[in-house]
Design a protein around this motif. Structure first.
Motif, PDB file in Angstrom:
ATOM      1  N   ARG A 124       0.821  -1.214   0.000  1.00 33.31           N
ATOM      2  CA  ARG A 124       0.000   0.000   0.000  1.00 33.31           C
ATOM      3  C   ARG A 124       0.855   1.264   0.000  1.00 33.31           C
ATOM      4  O   ARG A 124       0.409   2.326   0.429  1.00 33.31           O
ATOM      5  CB  ARG A 124      -0.976   0.014   1.178  1.00 33.31           C
ATOM      6  N   ALA A 125       2.087   1.149  -0.448  1.00 33.02           N
ATOM      7  CA  ALA A 125       2.952   2.326  -0.576  1.00 33.02           C
ATOM      8  C   ALA A 125       4.023   2.015  -1.618  1.00 33.02           C
ATOM      9  O   ALA A 125       4.522   0.897  -1.698  1.00 33.02           O
ATOM     10  CB  ALA A 125       3.604   2.680   0.758  1.00 33.02           C
ATOM     11  N   VAL A 126       4.354   3.008  -2.417  1.00 28.11           N
ATOM     12  CA  VAL A 126       5.380   2.834  -3.441  1.00 28.11           C
ATOM     13  C   VAL A 126       6.394   3.962  -3.333  1.00 28.11           C
ATOM     14  O   VAL A 126       6.100   5.038  -2.784  1.00 28.11           O
ATOM     15  CB  VAL A 126       4.777   2.805  -4.867  1.00 28.11           C
ATOM     16  N   VAL A 127       7.593   3.699  -3.850  1.00 32.74           N
ATOM     17  CA  VAL A 127       8.637   4.719  -3.930  1.00 32.74           C
ATOM     18  C   VAL A 127       9.140   4.754  -5.364  1.00 32.74           C
ATOM     19  O   VAL A 127       8.883   3.843  -6.154  1.00 32.74           O
ATOM     20  CB  VAL A 127       9.805   4.416  -2.960  1.00 32.74           C
ATOM     21  N   ALA A 128       9.850   5.791  -5.696  1.00 32.96           N
ATOM     22  CA  ALA A 128      10.363   5.937  -7.054  1.00 32.96           C
ATOM     23  C   ALA A 128      11.483   4.947  -7.311  1.00 32.96           C
ATOM     24  O   ALA A 128      12.289   4.649  -6.428  1.00 32.96           O
ATOM     25  CB  ALA A 128      10.866   7.367  -7.278  1.00 32.96           C
ATOM     26  N   GLY A 129      11.521   4.422  -8.525  1.00 34.77           N
ATOM     27  CA  GLY A 129      12.576   3.502  -8.919  1.00 34.77           C
ATOM     28  C   GLY A 129      13.675   4.232  -9.665  1.00 34.77           C
ATOM     29  O   GLY A 129      13.843   5.448  -9.552  1.00 34.77           O
ATOM     30  N   GLY A 130      14.431   3.478 -10.428  1.00 34.82           N
ATOM     31  CA  GLY A 130      15.502   4.084 -11.217  1.00 34.82           C
ATOM     32  C   GLY A 130      16.677   4.565 -10.400  1.00 34.82           C
ATOM     33  O   GLY A 130      17.443   5.415 -10.863  1.00 34.82           O
TER      34      GLY A 130
ATOM     35  N   GLN B  74      24.721   0.719 -12.114  1.00 31.31           N
ATOM     36  CA  GLN B  74      24.491  -0.503 -12.877  1.00 31.31           C
ATOM     37  C   GLN B  74      23.351  -0.315 -13.874  1.00 31.31           C
ATOM     38  O   GLN B  74      23.392  -0.867 -14.982  1.00 31.31           O
ATOM     39  CB  GLN B  74      24.181  -1.651 -11.920  1.00 31.31           C
ATOM     40  N   LEU B  75      22.336   0.455 -13.502  1.00 26.26           N
ATOM     41  CA  LEU B  75      21.256   0.751 -14.437  1.00 26.26           C
ATOM     42  C   LEU B  75      21.786   1.485 -15.667  1.00 26.26           C
ATOM     43  O   LEU B  75      21.395   1.183 -16.803  1.00 26.26           O
ATOM     44  CB  LEU B  75      20.175   1.592 -13.745  1.00 26.26           C
ATOM     45  N   CYS B  76      22.688   2.433 -15.437  1.00 30.87           N
ATOM     46  CA  CYS B  76      23.285   3.172 -16.557  1.00 30.87           C
ATOM     47  C   CYS B  76      24.113   2.246 -17.440  1.00 30.87           C
ATOM     48  O   CYS B  76      24.021   2.305 -18.673  1.00 30.87           O
ATOM     49  CB  CYS B  76      24.161   4.311 -16.038  1.00 30.87           C
ATOM     50  N   ASP B  77      24.921   1.406 -16.816  1.00 32.84           N
ATOM     51  CA  ASP B  77      25.768   0.500 -17.590  1.00 32.84           C
ATOM     52  C   ASP B  77      24.934  -0.488 -18.399  1.00 32.84           C
ATOM     53  O   ASP B  77      25.246  -0.782 -19.560  1.00 32.84           O
ATOM     54  CB  ASP B  77      26.711  -0.261 -16.657  1.00 32.84           C
ATOM     55  N   ASN B  78      23.863  -0.995 -17.801  1.00 39.24           N
ATOM     56  CA  ASN B  78      23.009  -1.946 -18.511  1.00 39.24           C
ATOM     57  C   ASN B  78      22.307  -1.302 -19.703  1.00 39.24           C
ATOM     58  O   ASN B  78      22.039  -1.975 -20.708  1.00 39.24           O
ATOM     59  CB  ASN B  78      21.966  -2.546 -17.565  1.00 39.24           C
TER      60      ASN B  78
ATOM     61  N   GLY C 185      23.584   1.166 -21.432  1.00 40.95           N
ATOM     62  CA  GLY C 185      24.580   1.647 -22.382  1.00 40.95           C
ATOM     63  C   GLY C 185      24.869   3.125 -22.281  1.00 40.95           C
ATOM     64  O   GLY C 185      25.369   3.720 -23.249  1.00 40.95           O
ATOM     65  N   PHE C 186      24.582   3.732 -21.123  1.00 40.15           N
ATOM     66  CA  PHE C 186      24.831   5.164 -20.940  1.00 40.15           C
ATOM     67  C   PHE C 186      26.101   5.381 -20.118  1.00 40.15           C
ATOM     68  O   PHE C 186      26.589   4.466 -19.452  1.00 40.15           O
ATOM     69  CB  PHE C 186      23.641   5.844 -20.250  1.00 40.15           C
ATOM     70  N   ASP C 187      26.607   6.614 -20.152  1.00 32.83           N
ATOM     71  CA  ASP C 187      27.795   6.968 -19.379  1.00 32.83           C
ATOM     72  C   ASP C 187      27.384   7.158 -17.922  1.00 32.83           C
ATOM     73  O   ASP C 187      26.734   8.152 -17.571  1.00 32.83           O
ATOM     74  CB  ASP C 187      28.431   8.247 -19.942  1.00 32.83           C
ATOM     75  N   SER C 188      27.743   6.216 -17.081  1.00 32.39           N
ATOM     76  CA  SER C 188      27.315   6.251 -15.687  1.00 32.39           C
ATOM     77  C   SER C 188      27.948   7.400 -14.915  1.00 32.39           C
ATOM     78  O   SER C 188      27.336   7.935 -13.989  1.00 32.39           O
ATOM     79  CB  SER C 188      27.639   4.916 -15.000  1.00 32.39           C
ATOM     80  N   THR C 189      29.158   7.816 -15.304  1.00 35.70           N
ATOM     81  CA  THR C 189      29.838   8.884 -14.564  1.00 35.70           C
ATOM     82  C   THR C 189      29.076  10.197 -14.671  1.00 35.70           C
ATOM     83  O   THR C 189      28.825  10.885 -13.669  1.00 35.70           O
ATOM     84  CB  THR C 189      31.270   9.063 -15.087  1.00 35.70           C
ATOM     85  N   ASP C 190      28.676  10.562 -15.881  1.00 34.96           N
ATOM     86  CA  ASP C 190      27.948  11.824 -16.080  1.00 34.96           C
ATOM     87  C   ASP C 190      26.575  11.790 -15.417  1.00 34.96           C
ATOM     88  O   ASP C 190      26.138  12.767 -14.789  1.00 34.96           O
ATOM     89  CB  ASP C 190      27.795  12.119 -17.574  1.00 34.96           C
ATOM     90  N   ILE C 191      25.883  10.677 -15.553  1.00 34.98           N
ATOM     91  CA  ILE C 191      24.534  10.588 -14.985  1.00 34.98           C
ATOM     92  C   ILE C 191      24.578  10.609 -13.461  1.00 34.98           C
ATOM     93  O   ILE C 191      23.763  11.272 -12.815  1.00 34.98           O
ATOM     94  CB  ILE C 191      23.831   9.318 -15.512  1.00 34.98           C
ATOM     95  N   LEU C 192      25.548   9.905 -12.871  1.00 34.54           N
ATOM     96  CA  LEU C 192      25.664   9.926 -11.411  1.00 34.54           C
ATOM     97  C   LEU C 192      26.025  11.311 -10.898  1.00 34.54           C
ATOM     98  O   LEU C 192      25.537  11.736  -9.848  1.00 34.54           O
ATOM     99  CB  LEU C 192      26.695   8.903 -10.950  1.00 34.54           C
ATOM    100  N   SER C 193      26.852  12.022 -11.632  1.00 34.63           N
ATOM    101  CA  SER C 193      27.193  13.393 -11.226  1.00 34.63           C
ATOM    102  C   SER C 193      25.956  14.279 -11.252  1.00 34.63           C
ATOM    103  O   SER C 193      25.732  15.095 -10.340  1.00 34.63           O
ATOM    104  CB  SER C 193      28.269  13.961 -12.150  1.00 34.63           C
ATOM    105  N   SER C 194      25.138  14.111 -12.275  1.00 36.26           N
ATOM    106  CA  SER C 194      23.897  14.895 -12.367  1.00 36.26           C
ATOM    107  C   SER C 194      22.938  14.531 -11.241  1.00 36.26           C
ATOM    108  O   SER C 194      22.273  15.412 -10.666  1.00 36.26           O
ATOM    109  CB  SER C 194      23.227  14.655 -13.720  1.00 36.26           C
ATOM    110  N   LEU C 195      22.870  13.241 -10.912  1.00 39.27           N
ATOM    111  CA  LEU C 195      21.984  12.815  -9.824  1.00 39.27           C
ATOM    112  C   LEU C 195      22.446  13.354  -8.475  1.00 39.27           C
ATOM    113  O   LEU C 195      21.622  13.815  -7.667  1.00 39.27           O
ATOM    114  CB  LEU C 195      21.906  11.288  -9.779  1.00 39.27           C
TER     115      LEU C 195
END
Length: 199
Positions: A17-23, A62-66, A68-78
């Protein structure tokens, strides 16, 4: 199996009865909180909490790597979004466009009970691994010859002499027979040459 997994996720979500965001959004938010909390801890505990926070970032990476995205840039943005934006707690990896987005508004949800259970299970597994060092200790590991199987004192197994002493005795015997020569043969295919400083 895929249909079964999807149905079980829906069942779990209805039961929770409760959800959280994924990704990776929850992992990044918890990681941010732990990094800030680590600054208030003195001693080695700060390193432990920081390491735990860093380990949580493996999920969005791992989501980024799976995908095919650049995980370094995306993690920095996050990290930047979760740290500087008050409304950034639900931001995770945008698999469709290769960036970041509000995964809660995008409909990428996970049951909160699943997330809590995964945190509890992974933490317990880490504690078990760390506790192994406290229970499995080789008492002979402090002996100098333990790694090579040599008994304490550098002797040969069974009470024999060390190899260096055996060779030295053989060389002395040959030297006595040959009048103190500095070179010769100990046996077939084994030769030696005595240094000038030798006795």
């Amino acid at each position: 199996r895929s249909i079964h997994d999807a149905l079980m996720v829906v069942k779990r979500a209805l039961k929770s009865r409760a959800v959280v965001a994924g990704g990776g959004a929850v992992e990044m938010e918890v990681s941010r909180y732990l990094r800030e909390h680590a600054l208030t801890i003195e001693g080695k505990g700060q390193l432990i909490v920081t390491a735990f926070a860093k380990a949580l970032e493996v999920v969005p990476r791992q989501l980024c790597d799976n995908a095919g995205f650049d995980s370094t840039d995306i993690l920095s943005s996050l990290r930047r979004k979760h740290t500087h934006d008050e409304d950034g707690k639900w931001y995770g990896v945008d698999i469709a466009n290769g960036g970041i987005c509000d995964t809660f508004n995008s409909g990428v949800w996970e049951p909160s009970d699943n997330k809590a259970n995964s945190y509890a299970a992974s933490t317990e597994a880490a504690c078990v691994i760390l506790s192994i060092d406290e229970t499995v200790i080789n008492p002979r590991s402090q002996d100098p010859g333990a790694a090579t199987g040599m008994p304490p004192g550098g002797g040969m197994p069974g009470g024999g002499k060390p190899l260096s002493n055996m060779m030295g005795s053989a060389m002395d015997a040959v030297n006595a027979q040959k009048g103190g020569s500095r070179s010769g043969n100990l046996g077939q295919g084994v030769s030696y040459m005595k240094g000038r400083g030798g006795g």
